[in-house]
Design a protein around this motif. Sequence first.
Motif, PDB file in Angstrom:
ATOM      1  N   ARG A  73       0.835  -1.207   0.000  1.00  0.00           N
ATOM      2  CA  ARG A  73       0.000   0.000   0.000  1.00  0.00           C
ATOM      3  C   ARG A  73       0.872   1.260   0.000  1.00  0.00           C
ATOM      4  N   GLU A  74       1.911   1.248   0.847  1.00  0.00           N
ATOM      5  CA  GLU A  74       2.799   2.407   0.906  1.00  0.00           C
ATOM      6  C   GLU A  74       3.584   2.556  -0.396  1.00  0.00           C
ATOM      7  N   GLY A  75       3.962   1.415  -1.001  1.00  0.00           N
ATOM      8  CA  GLY A  75       4.671   1.463  -2.280  1.00  0.00           C
ATOM      9  C   GLY A  75       3.821   2.097  -3.365  1.00  0.00           C
ATOM     10  N   LEU A  76       2.536   1.775  -3.393  1.00  0.00           N
ATOM     11  CA  LEU A  76       1.626   2.357  -4.382  1.00  0.00           C
ATOM     12  C   LEU A  76       1.463   3.863  -4.140  1.00  0.00           C
ATOM     13  N   ARG A  77       1.357   4.258  -2.877  1.00  0.00           N
ATOM     14  CA  ARG A  77       1.243   5.685  -2.574  1.00  0.00           C
ATOM     15  C   ARG A  77       2.522   6.432  -2.981  1.00  0.00           C
ATOM     16  N   SER A  78       3.670   5.800  -2.730  1.00  0.00           N
ATOM     17  CA  SER A  78       4.948   6.418  -3.122  1.00  0.00           C
ATOM     18  C   SER A  78       5.054   6.524  -4.638  1.00  0.00           C
ATOM     19  N   ALA A  79       4.485   5.534  -5.342  1.00  0.00           N
ATOM     20  CA  ALA A  79       4.512   5.555  -6.804  1.00  0.00           C
ATOM     21  C   ALA A  79       3.731   6.751  -7.338  1.00  0.00           C
ATOM     22  N   VAL A  80       2.610   7.070  -6.700  1.00  0.00           N
ATOM     23  CA  VAL A  80       1.825   8.238  -7.110  1.00  0.00           C
ATOM     24  C   VAL A  80       2.667   9.506  -6.970  1.00  0.00           C
ATOM     25  N   ALA A  81       3.328   9.645  -5.821  1.00  0.00           N
ATOM     26  CA  ALA A  81       4.171  10.826  -5.591  1.00  0.00           C
ATOM     27  C   ALA A  81       5.324  10.872  -6.589  1.00  0.00           C
ATOM     28  N   HIS A  82       5.882   9.712  -6.899  1.00  0.00           N
ATOM     29  CA  HIS A  82       6.995   9.633  -7.854  1.00  0.00           C
ATOM     30  C   HIS A  82       6.554  10.102  -9.237  1.00  0.00           C
ATOM     31  N   MET A  83       5.406   9.607  -9.700  1.00  0.00           N
ATOM     32  CA  MET A  83       4.919   9.986 -11.032  1.00  0.00           C
ATOM     33  C   MET A  83       4.523  11.463 -11.093  1.00  0.00           C
ATOM     34  N   LYS A  84       3.996  11.970  -9.978  1.00  0.00           N
ATOM     35  CA  LYS A  84       3.671  13.394  -9.937  1.00  0.00           C
ATOM     36  C   LYS A  84       4.945  14.229 -10.044  1.00  0.00           C
ATOM     37  N   ALA A  85       5.979  13.796  -9.333  1.00  0.00           N
ATOM     38  CA  ALA A  85       7.242  14.541  -9.326  1.00  0.00           C
ATOM     39  C   ALA A  85       7.940  14.510 -10.681  1.00  0.00           C
ATOM     40  N   ASP A  86       7.858  13.372 -11.395  1.00  0.00           N
ATOM     41  CA  ASP A  86       8.577  13.297 -12.683  1.00  0.00           C
ATOM     42  C   ASP A  86       7.706  13.702 -13.871  1.00  0.00           C
ATOM     43  N   GLY A  87       6.480  14.167 -13.584  1.00  0.00           N
ATOM     44  CA  GLY A  87       5.633  14.702 -14.644  1.00  0.00           C
ATOM     45  C   GLY A  87       4.928  13.667 -15.498  1.00  0.00           C
ATOM     46  N   THR A  88       4.892  12.405 -15.057  1.00  0.00           N
ATOM     47  CA  THR A  88       4.246  11.366 -15.866  1.00  0.00           C
ATOM     48  C   THR A  88       2.822  11.060 -15.400  1.00  0.00           C
ATOM     49  N   LEU A  89       2.352  11.800 -14.413  1.00  0.00           N
ATOM     50  CA  LEU A  89       0.983  11.603 -13.937  1.00  0.00           C
ATOM     51  C   LEU A  89       0.048  12.429 -14.813  1.00  0.00           C
ATOM     52  N   PRO A  90      -0.858  11.787 -15.550  1.00  0.00           N
ATOM     53  CA  PRO A  90      -1.727  12.557 -16.458  1.00  0.00           C
ATOM     54  C   PRO A  90      -2.750  13.394 -15.693  1.00  0.00           C
ATOM     55  N   LYS A  91      -3.194  14.459 -16.318  1.00  0.00           N
ATOM     56  CA  LYS A  91      -4.245  15.281 -15.716  1.00  0.00           C
ATOM     57  C   LYS A  91      -5.579  14.543 -15.826  1.00  0.00           C
ATOM     58  N   ALA A  92      -6.459  14.833 -14.888  1.00  0.00           N
ATOM     59  CA  ALA A  92      -7.752  14.149 -14.852  1.00  0.00           C
ATOM     60  C   ALA A  92      -8.533  14.359 -16.143  1.00  0.00           C
ATOM     61  N   SER A  93      -8.418  15.550 -16.734  1.00  0.00           N
ATOM     62  CA  SER A  93      -9.189  15.861 -17.941  1.00  0.00           C
ATOM     63  C   SER A  93      -8.836  14.939 -19.107  1.00  0.00           C
ATOM     64  N   THR A  94      -7.609  14.407 -19.124  1.00  0.00           N
ATOM     65  CA  THR A  94      -7.206  13.514 -20.221  1.00  0.00           C
ATOM     66  C   THR A  94      -7.795  12.121 -20.065  1.00  0.00           C
ATOM     67  N   LEU A  95      -8.380  11.837 -18.905  1.00  0.00           N
ATOM     68  CA  LEU A  95      -8.937  10.511 -18.641  1.00  0.00           C
ATOM     69  C   LEU A  95     -10.459  10.489 -18.722  1.00  0.00           C
ATOM     70  N   VAL A  96     -11.077  11.673 -18.863  1.00  0.00           N
ATOM     71  CA  VAL A  96     -12.535  11.779 -18.809  1.00  0.00           C
ATOM     72  C   VAL A  96     -13.217  10.946 -19.887  1.00  0.00           C
ATOM     73  N   ASP A  97     -12.780  11.069 -21.142  1.00  0.00           N
ATOM     74  CA  ASP A  97     -13.446  10.349 -22.234  1.00  0.00           C
ATOM     75  C   ASP A  97     -13.409   8.840 -22.001  1.00  0.00           C
ATOM     76  N   GLU A  98     -12.259   8.331 -21.552  1.00  0.00           N
ATOM     77  CA  GLU A  98     -12.136   6.895 -21.304  1.00  0.00           C
ATOM     78  C   GLU A  98     -13.087   6.447 -20.191  1.00  0.00           C
ATOM     79  N   VAL A  99     -13.195   7.263 -19.152  1.00  0.00           N
ATOM     80  CA  VAL A  99     -14.095   6.926 -18.041  1.00  0.00           C
ATOM     81  C   VAL A  99     -15.541   6.917 -18.517  1.00  0.00           C
ATOM     82  N   LEU A 100     -15.909   7.932 -19.273  1.00  0.00           N
ATOM     83  CA  LEU A 100     -17.291   8.031 -19.734  1.00  0.00           C
ATOM     84  C   LEU A 100     -17.635   6.951 -20.746  1.00  0.00           C
TER      85      LEU A 100
END
Length: 202
Positions: free
Chosen positions: A98-125
Amino acid sequence: MTAPRWIGLPLVAVLLVVATISVQLAHGGGTYEPLKPADACVERPVTTQADGIDGLTERLVLIGLDGAACTLGTSREELTLELARSDEPTPAQVDALREGLRSAVAHMKADGTLPKASTLVDEVLDSADLNGLLERVIRALPASVVDGALKTDDVLDRTIDELDVRALLDDVDDPSALNDRIETAVTQAVKDSLRARLRDLV
């Protein structure tokens, strides 16, 4: 009469093999050590063939497994095997993942590979069962509104906090199936979370 050329070919082949072996031995080819798994505490590139949420969760799981393995003092490969072979994950393994997954989120945010929510909207819908009017309204929302109200890292952190990690790790006896199960669960949870929060925007 001279002997046919082919008679000398076996001798030439033997000499080439001897020469090749000699070169390999001279460069350390005489010793064999199996490749060691990569150090989970050393960052390594993680690539994925998938796009969108599938690609996001695949990277999240791989980086998260590295983080968990580092915490537990093992490699990603060894941890995956341990989890697949054990009847029940230990509390330390559950907490580390669980902590590894949370750290992965922070890692991707820091390196700029975390996509913005708006880019995922069409796929979700596309995978949502919403009435047509509500879906059109959500799709018409400007990206700035979606991104201002929904932060991908926040969505992922909430998803990870609510994830039943122990249930995911139970009854899996194949390492590749373990990865697939975690990725599938995280992918669906992210879609559900985004869908619910998008409804709240309208």
